[in-house]
Design a protein around this motif. Structure first.
Motif, PDB file in Angstrom:
ATOM      1  N   GLY A 118     -14.711   6.792  20.259  1.00  0.00           N
ATOM      2  CA  GLY A 118     -13.953   5.599  19.908  1.00  0.00           C
ATOM      3  C   GLY A 118     -12.517   5.574  20.397  1.00  0.00           C
ATOM      4  N   ARG A 119     -12.123   6.576  21.177  1.00  0.00           N
ATOM      5  CA  ARG A 119     -10.750   6.577  21.695  1.00  0.00           C
ATOM      6  C   ARG A 119     -10.791   6.715  23.214  1.00  0.00           C
ATOM      7  NH1 ARG A 119      -7.330  11.013  18.876  1.00  0.00           N
ATOM      8  NH2 ARG A 119      -5.605   9.618  19.393  1.00  0.00           N
ATOM      9  N   ILE A 120      -9.779   6.163  23.869  1.00  0.00           N
ATOM     10  CA  ILE A 120      -9.744   6.194  25.336  1.00  0.00           C
ATOM     11  C   ILE A 120      -9.745   7.640  25.822  1.00  0.00           C
ATOM     12  CG2 ILE A 120      -8.272   5.690  27.328  1.00  0.00           C
ATOM     13  CD1 ILE A 120      -7.432   3.132  25.663  1.00  0.00           C
ATOM     14  N   HIS A 121     -10.649   7.914  26.763  1.00  0.00           N
ATOM     15  CA  HIS A 121     -10.762   9.270  27.313  1.00  0.00           C
ATOM     16  C   HIS A 121      -9.515   9.568  28.137  1.00  0.00           C
ATOM     17  CE1 HIS A 121     -12.527  12.908  28.718  1.00  0.00           C
ATOM     18  NE2 HIS A 121     -12.644  12.493  29.975  1.00  0.00           N
ATOM     19  N   ASP A 122      -8.847  10.669  27.821  1.00  0.00           N
ATOM     20  CA  ASP A 122      -7.533  10.893  28.434  1.00  0.00           C
ATOM     21  C   ASP A 122      -7.462  12.090  29.375  1.00  0.00           C
ATOM     22  OD1 ASP A 122      -7.774  12.847  26.526  1.00  0.00           O
ATOM     23  OD2 ASP A 122      -5.959  12.320  25.399  1.00  0.00           O
ATOM     24  N   LEU A 123      -8.583  12.770  29.616  1.00  0.00           N
ATOM     25  CA  LEU A 123      -8.528  14.004  30.405  1.00  0.00           C
ATOM     26  C   LEU A 123      -8.705  13.777  31.910  1.00  0.00           C
ATOM     27  CD1 LEU A 123     -10.688  16.311  28.088  1.00  0.00           C
ATOM     28  CD2 LEU A 123      -8.209  15.982  28.054  1.00  0.00           C
ATOM     29  N   ASP A 124      -9.365  12.674  32.273  1.00  0.00           N
ATOM     30  CA  ASP A 124      -9.659  12.429  33.688  1.00  0.00           C
ATOM     31  C   ASP A 124      -8.725  11.375  34.275  1.00  0.00           C
ATOM     32  OD1 ASP A 124     -11.793  14.106  33.226  1.00  0.00           O
ATOM     33  OD2 ASP A 124     -13.296  12.504  33.177  1.00  0.00           O
ATOM     34  N   VAL A 125      -8.730  11.314  35.613  1.00  0.00           N
ATOM     35  CA  VAL A 125      -8.029  10.223  36.276  1.00  0.00           C
ATOM     36  C   VAL A 125      -8.574   8.904  35.736  1.00  0.00           C
ATOM     37  CG1 VAL A 125      -7.727   9.018  38.476  1.00  0.00           C
ATOM     38  CG2 VAL A 125      -7.610  11.518  38.393  1.00  0.00           C
ATOM     39  N   VAL A 126      -7.690   7.997  35.397  1.00  0.00           N
ATOM     40  CA  VAL A 126      -8.107   6.698  34.883  1.00  0.00           C
ATOM     41  C   VAL A 126      -7.122   5.642  35.389  1.00  0.00           C
ATOM     42  CG1 VAL A 126      -6.903   7.158  32.707  1.00  0.00           C
ATOM     43  CG2 VAL A 126      -8.642   5.390  32.771  1.00  0.00           C
ATOM     44  N   GLY A 127      -7.634   4.431  35.580  1.00  0.00           N
ATOM     45  CA  GLY A 127      -6.807   3.338  36.089  1.00  0.00           C
ATOM     46  C   GLY A 127      -6.964   3.223  37.586  1.00  0.00           C
ATOM     47  N   GLU A 134     -17.661  -6.612  26.359  1.00  0.00           N
ATOM     48  CA  GLU A 134     -16.562  -7.065  25.503  1.00  0.00           C
ATOM     49  C   GLU A 134     -15.339  -7.530  26.295  1.00  0.00           C
ATOM     50  OE1 GLU A 134     -16.501  -5.201  21.159  1.00  0.00           O
ATOM     51  OE2 GLU A 134     -16.367  -3.656  22.699  1.00  0.00           O
ATOM     52  N   GLU A 160     -14.533   5.852  26.807  1.00  0.00           N
ATOM     53  CA  GLU A 160     -14.084   6.316  25.489  1.00  0.00           C
ATOM     54  C   GLU A 160     -14.853   7.550  25.055  1.00  0.00           C
ATOM     55  OE1 GLU A 160     -14.524   3.170  22.674  1.00  0.00           O
ATOM     56  OE2 GLU A 160     -12.973   1.927  23.620  1.00  0.00           O
ATOM     57  N   LEU A 168     -14.938  -1.358  34.832  1.00  0.00           N
ATOM     58  CA  LEU A 168     -14.756  -2.624  34.112  1.00  0.00           C
ATOM     59  C   LEU A 168     -14.345  -2.412  32.658  1.00  0.00           C
ATOM     60  CD1 LEU A 168     -17.826  -4.588  35.541  1.00  0.00           C
ATOM     61  CD2 LEU A 168     -15.432  -4.758  36.233  1.00  0.00           C
ATOM     62  N   ARG A 169     -14.315  -1.154  32.259  1.00  0.00           N
ATOM     63  CA  ARG A 169     -13.814  -0.835  30.923  1.00  0.00           C
ATOM     64  C   ARG A 169     -13.428   0.633  30.948  1.00  0.00           C
ATOM     65  NH1 ARG A 169     -15.482  -2.242  24.929  1.00  0.00           N
ATOM     66  NH2 ARG A 169     -13.826  -1.009  23.948  1.00  0.00           N
ATOM     67  N   LEU A 170     -12.341   0.984  30.291  1.00  0.00           N
ATOM     68  CA  LEU A 170     -11.938   2.391  30.256  1.00  0.00           C
ATOM     69  C   LEU A 170     -12.923   3.165  29.385  1.00  0.00           C
ATOM     70  CD1 LEU A 170      -8.055   2.256  29.835  1.00  0.00           C
ATOM     71  CD2 LEU A 170      -9.433   2.027  31.898  1.00  0.00           C
TER      72      LEU A 170
END
Lengths: 438, 353
Positions: A62-71, A134, A59, A55-57
């Motif tokens: 304070g920044r979107i976690h970019d190392l794992d599969v997301v979405g 949020e 972090e 329900l929320r990406l």
């Protein structure tokens, strides 16, 4: 007769256990991936197919976690589509009870049960944090202590809506022009969190109630499950921890007037299969290395230490300082309440084995549950079930969508040979697969 | 003149209250979704561009002799998606009491499971009945619910854009699955709700699934400028109403008419109160040609009976319209491209460069 094993397939999610860098890894969002894994599970006569929820990406600092599969897609919509391409497989959606209204949940889940011919399940989860809130009208308004109160009330109301029609309220008399008994579906409920009334627009579904799954592990969560769940999705896949959990939860059932076999305990597990035990161990090690890259090792250590470790070398030693208690360097994932003893354990293991930070993370986390030849795995799984460490398993593959192929092709036939797993579906509804009453 | 867009409505056993009683209907197939599936597959085979699915938040009225139950339109459309290949799927979604974040995620997901054939027919819930089943707030007047609906449409599109199309990079050397610079917080605030974002669902295949609404009131007309597709119910006063939607800036305009068809125009004997067109397909084809001259972009046919009328639409009406050069060959591709709409640019793209 031996106890029968129940099996479910988890579509890989957003944790670092899902390996996206492997050449065999495909899209985590295209419908073809969901269809492919569901078809594999149905070929293996699994009880159900399981989807988690986001329900929320997440972090990190304070920044979107970019190392794992997301979405990922929304669960109930994907499962409704999978109802078109499967015939027997149960379809389980994780849906939050905090950020959804009982009436809408009841309607969407009952629809899935109707269009799938009785194969729907709801994994009830709760949330209370302002971070997730949020994204919602409801916001992060709920005290942590209130979350099970609301979840219990939500589940109770959803069930009362599923019962708002009696089985014989749908008349369908074309000649007399009576579609339904007049007044069918009327409901009214005054609770602490919800005061609702009206008519429910769907007759009782093929299963009566879609199957209810619950995953909480706290004392409150276990009671919640013992009171009302049909399946517990637990994290106690290891044998002894599994037995302890199993005994504890099953002992709570009589207090709620329930029989022992009315609640199935299915831990999340991983399986690594190869021709021999030694090859499987090698393969398991390779998978763990893919799961924990250098940057991922740092993030996982930050989760434990509760602070920024980006200046550290993952191939160097562990940080020397003490962890920060109660920090939230990462949002949207489970943290550690009491990190100090875990850090001490990591340090001791690293010192004893000469491990780097990354090697320590690899060895301390992401343990595979069943590793070995097909025979080894089949025997271990059966042992867990016969000795009441579990009633079955939710398999979490590390690859999308081919991660269950080995298991279905090589282990399932051995479970069938041992007479502990079905050779074909004997019924069409999920409740029947699980041996649960309508 | 460009070709007309064709569409049908799926609602129970059909729009006529007695449709479910016909001997040709298996009434139990209404709530398994089988009746709807068969109708959509027939329409698809005939080249119909899209199907809408009726729904409301509250249950259908509990009136004797009527179908007083209904599947959730989104769930039904999703069930039909893998069993069809080309037709657009546009479920009714009410936005007054729901969470906008869930709504946009569900519609984006329908676009993913249908490979770019999804839309949503935005509707509001201003009744006391709808407010009571949720119990969160009092019923609001139509004007207020439509104002809020426009905010929901706006935030949904922002959330669909919150992932740029190329946000997933799978960059093994750096260990990054996504480029976080290409995923955006929407930080949306309206008078009644706020959404932080980004969406949990990557940008759907169409960029933005098709947004549709039915204009049957002045309040709904206010929102017409925000959408891709407008349904205009009823066959009277067509020219003035089309002009009003055009003035409001609406996208494609479909005249939405209830139809009860007889293959042989002489035998229009079935009971048909309140239908816009009762009679043969030849006469309906003539009417459609007349409406086309008044400026509509297409027709939205609401069949009295799915089992009786959809086959006639498919087997007789569509060929007639094609003969008259009102309808072209079935157009492949996404729903947007079938409607002649471009794939929207992402509002965030370039913001980082």
């Amino acid at each position: 007769m031996s106890k029968q094993i129940h099996l479910a397939a988890h579509f890989p999610g957003v944790n670092n256990t899902t390996v996206w860098s492997d050449p065999e890894s495909r899209s985590q969002i295209d419908f073809a991936s969901f269809r492919n894994l569901a078809e594999t599970a149905e070929r293996g006569t699994f009880d159900f197919f399981f989807l988690a929820e986001g329900l929320r990406l997440r972090e990190v600092k304070g920044r979107i976690h970019d190392l794992d599969v997301v979405g990922r897609p929304e669960s109930l919509t994907v499962l409704s589509a999978l109802a078109a391409v499967t015939t027997h497989l149960g379809l389980a959606a994780t849906v939050n009870s905090t950020f959804n209204e009982p009436y809408e949940l009841a309607k969407r889940l009952a629809t899935l049960d109707h269009v799938s011919g009785g194969r729907a399940a709801w994994n009830v989860v709760t949330s209370w944090d302002a971070f997730t809130g949020e994204n919602f009208r409801r916001g992060g308004y709920l005290d942590k202590a209130d979350r099970y109160v609301r979840a219990e009330e939500s589940l109770r109301i959803v069930r009362s809506l599923w019962d708002a029609w009696r089985d014989d309220d749908l008349v369908l008399d074309q000649a007399a022009g009576v579609f339904a008994r007049e007044g069918a579906g009327a409901f009214a409920d005054d609770g602490d969190h919800f005061t609702i009334r009206g008519r429910f627009g769907l007759p009782r579904s093929p299963q009566g109630h879609p199957v209810v799954i619950q995953a909480g592990d706290s004392d409150q969560g276990r009671d919640f499950a013992a009171a009302g769940a049909d399946v517990i999705f637990s994290r106690h896949g290891a044998f002894e921890a599994g037995q302890t959990f199993y005994k504890d939860v099953k002992s709570r059932l009589p207090r709620h007037g329930r029989a022992e076999d009315s609640l199935k305990i299915m831990p999340a597990v991983t399986v690594v299969v190869a021709d021999t035990d030694a090859e499987a161990l090698d393969k398991a090690h390779h998978i763990r290395e893919q799961q924990v890259s250098g940057p991922t090792a740092i993030v996982l250590a930050e989760l434990l230490w509760g602070r920024d470790l980006s200046s550290y070398d993952p191939d160097g030693p562990l940080p020397a300082d003490d962890p920060v208690v109660g920090s939230s360097v990462t949002q949207g994932r489970v943290g550690y309440n009491d990190p100090a003893p875990i850090v001490a354990e990591w340090r001791a293991q690293a010192a004893a084995n000469g491990w780097s930070l990354r090697q320590t993370v690899i060895n301390q986390q992401n343990r595979q549950t069943f590793v070995g030849s097909p025979t080894t795995v089949a025997e271990a799984m059966n042992h867990h079930v016969q000795e009441n460490a579990a009633d079955g398993f939710v398999l979490v593959p590390h690859l999308t969508p081919g991660g269950l192929d080995d298991f279905v092709d090589r282990v399932v036939p051995l479970l069938r040979e041992r007479g502990v797993f079905r050779t074909e579906y004997e019924s069409t509804t999920l409740r029947d697969h699980l041996g649960l009453r309508r | 003149m460009s070709f007309l867009i064709t569409s049908i409505e799926i609602d129970g056993a059909g729009g006529h209250p007695a449709a479910w009683r016909g001997s040709e209907v298996d009434p139990s197939a209404i709530l398994t979704g089988e009746l709807a599936l068969r109708a959509v597959q027939r329409a698809e085979a005939a080249g119909v561009d899209l199907a809408t699915f009726a729904d409301a938040l509250e249950a259908p009225a509990d009136v004797p002799e009527r179908v007083s139950a209904r599947l959730d339109a989104l769930g039904l459309a999703a069930r039909i998606a893998p069993a069809t290949e080309r037709i657009g799927l546009v479920p009714t979604i009410t936005v007054t009491h729901t969470e906008p974040f869930h709504v946009q995620a569900s519609v984006a997901t329908l676009d993913w499971v249908s490979a770019g054939r999804a839309g949503w027919l935005v509707d509001v819930s201003s009744s006391a009945e709808a407010a009571a089943v949720i119990g969160r707030r009092s019923p609001a007047v139509d004007a207020e619910t439509w104002r809020e609906a426009r905010y929901v449409v706006d935030v949904s599109r922002r959330l669909w854009d919150s992932w740029e199309d190329d946000a997933i990079i799978r960059d093994a050397p750096s260990g990054r699955f996504v480029d976080r610079e290409r995923i955006h917080y929407v930080d949306f605030e309206s008078p009644s709700f706020a959404v932080k974002g980004p969406s949990i669902v990557p940008r759907p295949p169409q960029g933005h699934p098709v947004t549709a609404l039915r204009v049957s009131s002045e309040d709904a007309l206010q929102a017409a400028g925000d959408v891709d597709l407008v349904l205009l119910p009823g066959a009277s006063d067509v020219e003035a109403r089309v002009a009003a939607v055009r003035a409001a800036g609406g996208g494609r305009v479909l005249l939405s008419v209830s139809v009860l068809l007889e293959e042989d125009g002489a035998s229009g004997v079935r009971r048909a109160e309140g239908m816009d067109h009762v009679g043969g397909v030849a006469r309906l084809a003539e009417l459609i040609e007349e409406w086309a001259a008044l400026g509509i972009d297409g027709v939205h046919l609401r069949p009295a009976s799915l089992e009786l009328d959809v086959p006639v639409i498919a087997d007789a009406l569509l060929p007639l319209l094609r003969e008259r050069k009102l309808v072209g060959a079935a157009r492949p591709g996404s729903l947007r491209s079938r409607l002649g709409l471009s794939r929207p640019a992402n509002r965030y793209e370039g913001s980082r460069r």
